[in-house]
Design a protein around this motif. Structure first.
Motif, PDB file in Angstrom:
ATOM      1  N   ALA A  99      47.381  40.486  33.773  1.00 17.95           N
ATOM      2  CA  ALA A  99      48.642  40.956  34.360  1.00 17.95           C
ATOM      3  C   ALA A  99      48.729  40.584  35.838  1.00 17.95           C
ATOM      4  CB  ALA A  99      48.786  42.472  34.179  1.00 17.95           C
ATOM      5  N   THR A 100      47.656  40.758  36.561  1.00 22.78           N
ATOM      6  CA  THR A 100      47.643  40.410  37.986  1.00 22.78           C
ATOM      7  C   THR A 100      47.829  38.915  38.185  1.00 22.78           C
ATOM      8  OG1 THR A 100      46.202  42.284  38.468  1.00 22.78           O
ATOM      9  CG2 THR A 100      46.286  40.528  40.115  1.00 22.78           C
ATOM     10  N   ILE A 101      47.143  38.107  37.373  1.00 19.65           N
ATOM     11  CA  ILE A 101      47.264  36.646  37.498  1.00 19.65           C
ATOM     12  C   ILE A 101      48.687  36.202  37.186  1.00 19.65           C
ATOM     13  CG2 ILE A 101      46.557  34.441  36.496  1.00 19.65           C
ATOM     14  CD1 ILE A 101      43.737  35.683  36.149  1.00 19.65           C
ATOM     15  N   LEU A 102      49.284  36.744  36.138  1.00 23.05           N
ATOM     16  CA  LEU A 102      50.652  36.344  35.783  1.00 23.05           C
ATOM     17  C   LEU A 102      51.668  36.805  36.820  1.00 23.05           C
ATOM     18  CD1 LEU A 102      50.598  36.891  31.919  1.00 23.05           C
ATOM     19  CD2 LEU A 102      50.451  34.720  33.187  1.00 23.05           C
ATOM     20  N   ARG A 103      51.331  37.836  37.582  1.00 20.42           N
ATOM     21  CA  ARG A 103      52.206  38.311  38.659  1.00 20.42           C
ATOM     22  C   ARG A 103      51.971  37.539  39.960  1.00 20.42           C
ATOM     23  NH1 ARG A 103      50.354  43.543  39.737  1.00 20.42           N
ATOM     24  NH2 ARG A 103      49.132  42.607  41.382  1.00 20.42           N
ATOM     25  N   ASP A 104      50.691  37.336  40.324  1.00 20.51           N
ATOM     26  CA  ASP A 104      50.346  36.777  41.640  1.00 20.51           C
ATOM     27  C   ASP A 104      49.890  35.322  41.620  1.00 20.51           C
ATOM     28  OD1 ASP A 104      50.836  39.345  42.559  1.00 20.51           O
ATOM     29  OD2 ASP A 104      48.710  39.897  42.595  1.00 20.51           O
ATOM     30  N   GLY A 105      49.592  34.788  40.446  1.00 15.09           N
ATOM     31  CA  GLY A 105      49.086  33.425  40.335  1.00 15.09           C
ATOM     32  C   GLY A 105      47.572  33.392  40.352  1.00 15.09           C
ATOM     33  N   LEU A 106      47.036  32.179  40.274  1.00 13.11           N
ATOM     34  CA  LEU A 106      45.584  31.973  40.309  1.00 13.11           C
ATOM     35  C   LEU A 106      45.153  31.695  41.736  1.00 13.11           C
ATOM     36  CD1 LEU A 106      44.905  29.726  37.177  1.00 13.11           C
ATOM     37  CD2 LEU A 106      44.004  32.019  37.619  1.00 13.11           C
ATOM     38  N   HIS A 107      44.080  32.343  42.145  1.00 17.19           N
ATOM     39  CA  HIS A 107      43.532  32.168  43.498  1.00 17.19           C
ATOM     40  C   HIS A 107      42.047  31.897  43.391  1.00 17.19           C
ATOM     41  CE1 HIS A 107      47.320  33.539  45.134  1.00 17.19           C
ATOM     42  NE2 HIS A 107      47.292  34.512  44.237  1.00 17.19           N
ATOM     43  N   ALA A 108      41.531  31.122  44.314  1.00 20.26           N
ATOM     44  CA  ALA A 108      40.122  30.724  44.282  1.00 20.26           C
ATOM     45  C   ALA A 108      39.188  31.912  44.471  1.00 20.26           C
ATOM     46  CB  ALA A 108      39.855  29.655  45.336  1.00 20.26           C
ATOM     47  N   GLY A 109      39.649  32.965  45.087  1.00 22.10           N
ATOM     48  CA  GLY A 109      38.777  34.126  45.306  1.00 22.10           C
ATOM     49  C   GLY A 109      37.609  33.743  46.192  1.00 22.10           C
ATOM     50  N   GLY A 110      36.388  33.971  45.722  1.00 16.87           N
ATOM     51  CA  GLY A 110      35.198  33.659  46.507  1.00 16.87           C
ATOM     52  C   GLY A 110      34.752  32.221  46.410  1.00 16.87           C
ATOM     53  N   ARG A 111      35.488  31.398  45.693  1.00 19.47           N
ATOM     54  CA  ARG A 111      35.137  29.981  45.569  1.00 19.47           C
ATOM     55  C   ARG A 111      36.098  29.134  46.383  1.00 19.47           C
ATOM     56  NH1 ARG A 111      33.321  28.780  39.393  1.00 19.47           N
ATOM     57  NH2 ARG A 111      31.504  30.119  39.403  1.00 19.47           N
TER      58      ARG A 111
END
Length: 171
Positions: A99-111
């Motif tokens: 749900a968070t990804i579909l709302r905010d998109g994909l992010h590299a995070g710690g990578r």
């Protein structure tokens, strides 16, 4: 030497925590083969075996210098050339993150990059590391047309910066 165990040790030293073993990487992630061997207490032949026969093609060895090709949690980017992606790629994640990804998109995070796969099965395996796996289909063709830059980490891994939700859908 156990190839899998050594590959994991190399991964930690070259991707995540070089200082832990007294290793220094340059801005592009390179160190000398000799320095890595000293730091890990292994032979050059052992390291060369992992590079040559490792299943994930994680490492580059050029003129007695070595680096991890992708997956770093260290600052900066390893410079891999841009490449035209296949029309569709996949991203595996846990059900709790969808749900968070579909709302905010994909992010590299710690990578340094978002990791994508050309294989739905591989993406499902990755997603299983995060709980109940869910695979998202990535419209790589549309993202690239809109300016997203893709890089090929290896045969099973494509890399890009953050991706907006409009390029993602559950498989």
């Amino acid at each position: 030497m156990d190839r899998t165990r050594l590959s994991k040790r190399m991964s930690r030293a070259l991707r995540h925590d070089p200082g832990r073993v007294g290793l220094v990487l340059d801005d592009a992630g390179w160190t000398s083969l000799e320095a890595l061997c000293r730091a890990l207490g292994v032979s050059a032949a052992d390291v060369e075996d992992v590079v040559r026969h490792g299943s994930k093609q994680r490492y580059e060895l050029v003129e007695r210098r070595i680096r991890a090709r992708y997956g770093h949690s260290l600052p900066g980017h390893v410079d891999l050339p841009p490449s035209d992606p296949p029309p569709v790629l996949f991203h595996g994640t846990g059900a709790d993150a969808v749900a968070t990804i579909l709302r905010d998109g994909l992010h590299a995070g710690g990578r340094q990059y978002v990791h994508l796969s050309p294989s739905e099965a591989t993406a499902r395996e990755v997603g299983a590391r995060h709980g109940r796996p869910v695979v998202l289909t990535v419209d790589a063709r549309a993202a690239a047309a809109d300016g997203a830059v893709f890089r090929r980490g290896n045969d099973d891994t494509w890399l890009t910066d953050d991706l907006a939700p409009r390029y993602l859908r559950p498989t």
